[in-house]
Motif scaffolding. Structure first.
Motif, PDB file in Angstrom:
ATOM      1  N   ASN A   9       0.626  -1.206   0.051  1.00 37.43           N
ATOM      2  CA  ASN A   9       0.154  -0.073   0.010  1.00 37.43           C
ATOM      3  C   ASN A   9       0.845   1.274   0.069  1.00 37.43           C
ATOM      4  O   ASN A   9       0.487   2.406  -0.729  1.00 37.43           O
ATOM      5  N   SER A  10       2.045   1.207   0.636  1.00 33.85           N
ATOM      6  CA  SER A  10       2.922   2.337   0.709  1.00 33.85           C
ATOM      7  C   SER A  10       3.763   2.515  -0.431  1.00 33.85           C
ATOM      8  O   SER A  10       4.584   3.481  -0.659  1.00 33.85           O
ATOM      9  N   GLY A  11       3.786   1.495  -1.412  1.00 32.91           N
ATOM     10  CA  GLY A  11       4.535   1.732  -2.433  1.00 32.91           C
ATOM     11  C   GLY A  11       5.496   0.440  -2.812  1.00 32.91           C
ATOM     12  O   GLY A  11       4.971  -0.450  -2.292  1.00 32.91           O
ATOM     13  N   LEU A  12       6.357   0.689  -3.340  1.00 32.54           N
ATOM     14  CA  LEU A  12       7.371  -0.665  -3.851  1.00 32.54           C
ATOM     15  C   LEU A  12       8.258  -0.959  -2.576  1.00 32.54           C
ATOM     16  O   LEU A  12       8.797  -0.002  -2.079  1.00 32.54           O
ATOM     17  N   PRO A  45      -4.468  -8.979   7.964  1.00 31.59           N
ATOM     18  CA  PRO A  45      -3.354  -8.027   7.525  1.00 31.59           C
ATOM     19  C   PRO A  45      -3.248  -8.118   5.919  1.00 31.59           C
ATOM     20  O   PRO A  45      -3.665  -8.993   5.394  1.00 31.59           O
ATOM     21  N   VAL A  46      -2.697  -7.022   5.501  1.00 31.69           N
ATOM     22  CA  VAL A  46      -2.795  -6.465   4.147  1.00 31.69           C
ATOM     23  C   VAL A  46      -1.213  -7.345   3.560  1.00 31.69           C
ATOM     24  O   VAL A  46      -0.505  -6.818   4.093  1.00 31.69           O
ATOM     25  N   LEU A  47      -1.291  -8.089   2.588  1.00 33.39           N
ATOM     26  CA  LEU A  47      -0.291  -8.688   2.167  1.00 33.39           C
ATOM     27  C   LEU A  47       0.028  -8.025   0.821  1.00 33.39           C
ATOM     28  O   LEU A  47      -0.644  -7.491   0.072  1.00 33.39           O
ATOM     29  N   PRO A  48       1.396  -7.856   0.528  1.00 31.68           N
ATOM     30  CA  PRO A  48       1.981  -7.241  -0.465  1.00 31.68           C
ATOM     31  C   PRO A  48       1.833  -8.343  -1.601  1.00 31.68           C
ATOM     32  O   PRO A  48       1.465  -9.338  -1.674  1.00 31.68           O
ATOM     33  N   THR A  49       1.897  -7.720  -2.988  1.00 33.71           N
ATOM     34  CA  THR A  49       1.778  -8.329  -4.154  1.00 33.71           C
ATOM     35  C   THR A  49       3.068  -8.646  -4.694  1.00 33.71           C
ATOM     36  O   THR A  49       3.818  -7.915  -4.804  1.00 33.71           O
ATOM     37  N   VAL A  50       3.555  -9.822  -4.927  1.00 32.23           N
ATOM     38  CA  VAL A  50       5.014 -10.147  -5.302  1.00 32.23           C
ATOM     39  C   VAL A  50       4.916  -9.761  -7.050  1.00 32.23           C
ATOM     40  O   VAL A  50       4.291 -10.481  -7.581  1.00 32.23           O
ATOM     41  N   SER A  62      16.229   8.151  -4.919  1.00 30.80           N
ATOM     42  CA  SER A  62      16.461   8.216  -3.455  1.00 30.80           C
ATOM     43  C   SER A  62      15.441   7.791  -2.450  1.00 30.80           C
ATOM     44  O   SER A  62      15.984   7.451  -1.233  1.00 30.80           O
ATOM     45  N   GLU A  63      14.269   7.618  -2.892  1.00 35.47           N
ATOM     46  CA  GLU A  63      13.216   7.377  -2.214  1.00 35.47           C
ATOM     47  C   GLU A  63      12.947   5.844  -1.693  1.00 35.47           C
ATOM     48  O   GLU A  63      12.327   5.236  -0.948  1.00 35.47           O
ATOM     49  N   LEU A  64      13.799   4.995  -2.589  1.00 33.10           N
ATOM     50  CA  LEU A  64      13.551   3.752  -2.718  1.00 33.10           C
ATOM     51  C   LEU A  64      14.723   2.986  -1.763  1.00 33.10           C
ATOM     52  O   LEU A  64      15.830   3.691  -1.548  1.00 33.10           O
ATOM     53  N   SER A  65      14.570   1.611  -1.063  1.00 29.88           N
ATOM     54  CA  SER A  65      15.708   1.262  -0.190  1.00 29.88           C
ATOM     55  C   SER A  65      15.393  -0.180  -0.363  1.00 29.88           C
ATOM     56  O   SER A  65      14.588  -0.723  -0.653  1.00 29.88           O
ATOM     57  N   ILE A  66      16.370  -0.967   0.132  1.00 30.38           N
ATOM     58  CA  ILE A  66      16.395  -2.285   0.267  1.00 30.38           C
ATOM     59  C   ILE A  66      16.484  -2.651   1.654  1.00 30.38           C
ATOM     60  O   ILE A  66      17.093  -2.231   2.518  1.00 30.38           O
TER      61      ILE A  66
END
Length: 111
Positions: A9-12, A45-50, A62-66
């Motif tokens: 929901n919050s992004g990638l 719980p909301v599950l992410p989509t793979v 710069s807004e992305l992280s691992i």
């Protein structure tokens, strides 16, 4: 190292795991998606989509992280452990999450 791209929901979200354990995380998500509707609680719980799995990843934004795989799986465990489910046998899902978590903890200790 392998990387899993998740749509939340919050992004990638990008999760890094050793190649030897990536299939377990993908299989865990498939199982969680299959079983999530069987929970009787109203606030599941909301599950992410793979979205994808890859061997190399270069983030350009710069807004992305691992996220480290152990950190991600530990957060998943906390979310499921906090559920107040009384009908569905949640323990089987938690057992799978905790098994992967224990393997990742062992790998971290070995390094």
């Amino acid at each position: 190292m392998r990387y899993l791209m998740l749509q939340e929901n919050s992004g990638l979200q990008f999760v890094a795991l050793p190649e030897s354990h990536m299939y377990q995380l993908v299989a865990l998500f498939k199982r969680l998606h299959k079983e999530i509707d069987k929970l009787t609680i109203s606030d599941r719980p909301v599950l992410p989509t793979v979205l994808a799995e890859c061997a190399d990843l270069e983030l350009l934004g710069s807004e992305l992280s691992i996220t480290d795989g152990l950190d991600y799986v530990s957060g998943l465990e906390r979310r499921f452990a906090s559920l107040q489910e009384s009908e569905y046998p949640l323990i089987s899902l938690l057992t799978e999450i905790r098994a992967l978590q224990a393997q990742l903890e062992f790998l971290n200790e070995e390094e």
